[in-house]
Design an enzyme around this catalytic site. Structure first.
Site, PDB file in Angstrom:
ATOM      1  CG  ASP A   1      -9.783  -1.189  -1.960  1.00  0.00           C
ATOM      2  OD1 ASP A   1     -10.237  -0.395  -1.830  1.00  0.00           O
ATOM      3  OD2 ASP A   1      -9.438  -2.211  -3.437  1.00  0.00           O
TER       4      ASP A   1
ATOM      5  CG  ASP B   1       5.102  -3.107  -8.486  1.00  0.00           C
ATOM      6  OD1 ASP B   1       5.073  -4.357  -9.195  1.00  0.00           O
ATOM      7  OD2 ASP B   1       5.345  -3.834  -6.980  1.00  0.00           O
TER       8      ASP B   1
END
Length: 526
Positions: free
Chosen positions: A130, A283
């Site tokens: 990214d 997560d």
């Protein structure tokens, strides 16, 4: 002759001060003192909650070690490995490496992932870049091409938009056609360097037990000796891995995915709903959802993956904001879902809500800051409120020892660790409140800066980083103001107090000043 205007102004000022003093005397006994008593009892109760949780964890981990009942030792990994090699039945594994402008560490992570000893036709290394810096983007792409020329199956994926941040990158990576053929997915952040046998020591767990969704390895810090800041971080994280993760795995209770150094069963990941970017702890979000679907996790404590700790205070502070704000916000979003879930036992619901979220992610931050940095100093200024020593001294001391004992090599730093944790608790408590209220900065995502300390000369790099520093860039106003408040309480206690709280208050005020003026960690000038 005196100026009548100045005399009148001085008189008005004295009159205002006298009225404020009278007002303070009027509200002190009927309002302020009862409020402080109530806050003290609330913090004392939370302190006991935290102590009980630490004692429970200590008892379980001692039993686990004495009885040698670590969960991951029950699996027959050697026979599974021999069977795979004999039948050449290796499953297809996708290795995802999300990164964002990782100039210092991208070669380490890509190289370590590509060097893992797994059949090349059964492993795909997916670099999810990214980066907004075109130079870094070209460097990462060239590194991928270099490994591809050596026969490694490397896929370089670049996004023009950082939508969803890390969760968005991982989600889009799984949507690629080649990813759908994979049975398992291993995830490593850009500074993580798995050993060549990492997949051999994790995949067999998942093949042995079809109910297993995640195999989580522990972290090994390559720059723990970089500075005092990294040593103190090591003490906190060693407790997390050696106790919290180990206890959660050994008791078949819930424990969180650490976002990296873990392998997921693709089926479980999809069944849980995939990656979501509704919080900054994607997560933990995935792990909670998978657990509520009935999937099981295992933590492998003897498998460590090398990585880098943030060695600048700025990077560490941003990381701690995300790690404190995200869980509180996730707790707000998922509380009803956890309570209404019918696929897990009441004990597991209780463990997730009370132990994992409430005590560790909320109470721990609140009691550390408000009790030790606000209530105790306030009790010094208001001697009407008597603070019991077993609450102010004995319970915190026992809790601290239970935390720090997991890093015996740094036990002599326990005083510094206590003072620094109290300073950081101010930021963690603030971030927790932001997460619970979904206030400003709740979705702030700033990638933790890495300096690549594992691959360079530590002394020379440190001197270079400190070369061009301006005092204005170092100052952190909140810490300085808090230090002034505690220093005032110290002086007041020396002059009028009857206890020895000024010893602690002085040390804590100095800790706030050290952090407030930027003398913690290495420094990189803007």
């Amino acid at each position: 002759m005196r100026n009548p205007v100045l005399v009148e102004g001085a008189g008005d000022g004295a009159a205002v001060g006298e009225r404020l003093l009278v007002l303070w005397r009027q509200i002190r006994t009927p309002m302020v003192v009862p409020l402080l008593w109530a806050l003290m009892y609330a913090c004392a109760f939370m302190s006991v909650m935290l102590f009980v949780e630490r004692v429970y964890m200590a008892i379980v981990i001692v039993l686990v070690k004495l009885l040698r009942i670590k969960r991951y030792t029950k699996y027959k990994l050697d026979s599974m490995r021999q069977e795979m090699e004999a039948e050449e039945s290796h499953p297809m594994v996708l290795v995802q490496i999300p990164m964002f402008n990782e100039k210092e560490v991208y070669r380490l992570s890509i190289g370590a992932a590509c060097a893992m000893s797994w059949p090349s036709n059964k492993m795909i290394v997916q670099v999810l870049d990214d980066s907004t810096d075109p130079v870094i983007k070209e460097m990462v792409e060239y590194e991928c091409q270099s490994w591809a020329s050596k026969g490694v199956n490397v896929e370089y994926e670049f996004r023009n938009s950082r939508s969803g941040y890390k969760a968005g990158a991982l989600r889009e990576g799984l949507e690629k056609s080649y990813a759908k053929d994979c049975d398992f997915v291993a995830i490593f952040d850009a500074d993580f360097q798995p050993d060549p046998d990492y997949l051999w020591r994790t995949i067999p767990f998942l093949l042995t037990n079809p109910e297993l969704a995640l195999v989580q390895a522990r972290w090994k810090f390559v720059n723990a000796d970089e500075c005092l800041l990294t040593r103190l971080q090591e003490m906190s994280l060693d407790y997390h891995f050696s106790v919290e993760q180990e206890v959660g795995s050994s008791t078949y209770s819930f424990f969180g995915f650490n976002g990296t150094a873990g392998v997921w069963r693709m089926q479980a990941l999809v069944d849980a709903g995939g990656w979501k970017d509704r919080t900054t702890v994607e997560d933990m979000d995935l792990a909670v959802r998978a657990s509520l679907r009935g999937w099981k996790f295992v933590f492998v404590g003897d498998l460590a993956v090398k990585n880098e700790l943030p060695s600048t205070f700025k990077a560490y502070r941003f990381q701690q904001h995300r790690w404190s704000c995200g869980p509180a916000n996730l707790f707000r979003k998922m509380l009803k879902e956890i309570l209404c879930c019918k696929r897990v036992s009441a004990w597991k619901k209780f463990h997730v809500i009370y132990d994992f979220f409430f005590v560790r992610k909320i109470v721990a931050h609140f009691v550390t800051f408000f009790f030790y940095c606000v209530i105790i100093p306030a009790c010094v200024l208001l001697p009407d409120v008597h603070l019991p020593k077993f609450i102010a001294v004995y319970i915190p001391s026992a809790t601290t020892v239970l935390n720090a004992i997991c890093t015996p090599r740094s036990f002599h730093l326990i005083i510094f660790w206590i003072l620094f944790e109290n300073v950081m608790a101010m930021h963690r408590a603030k971030a927790t409140i932001i997460g619970l209220l979904e206030a400003n900065r709740v979705y702030e995502w700033i990638v933790t800066a890495k300096l690549g300390n594992a691959s360079r000369n530590k002394n020379s790099s440190r001197s270079h980083r400190r070369s061009r520093c301006r005092i204005v860039e170092r100052i952190h106003l909140m810490e300085v103001l808090m230090g002034l408040f505690l220093l005032y309480c110290t002086i007041y206690d020396i002059m009028f107090g009857r206890d020895l709280f000024y010893v602690y208050l002085f040390a804590q005020s100095m800790a706030f000043f050290v952090v407030g003026f930027g003398y913690v960690g290495v420094y990189v000038s803007n």
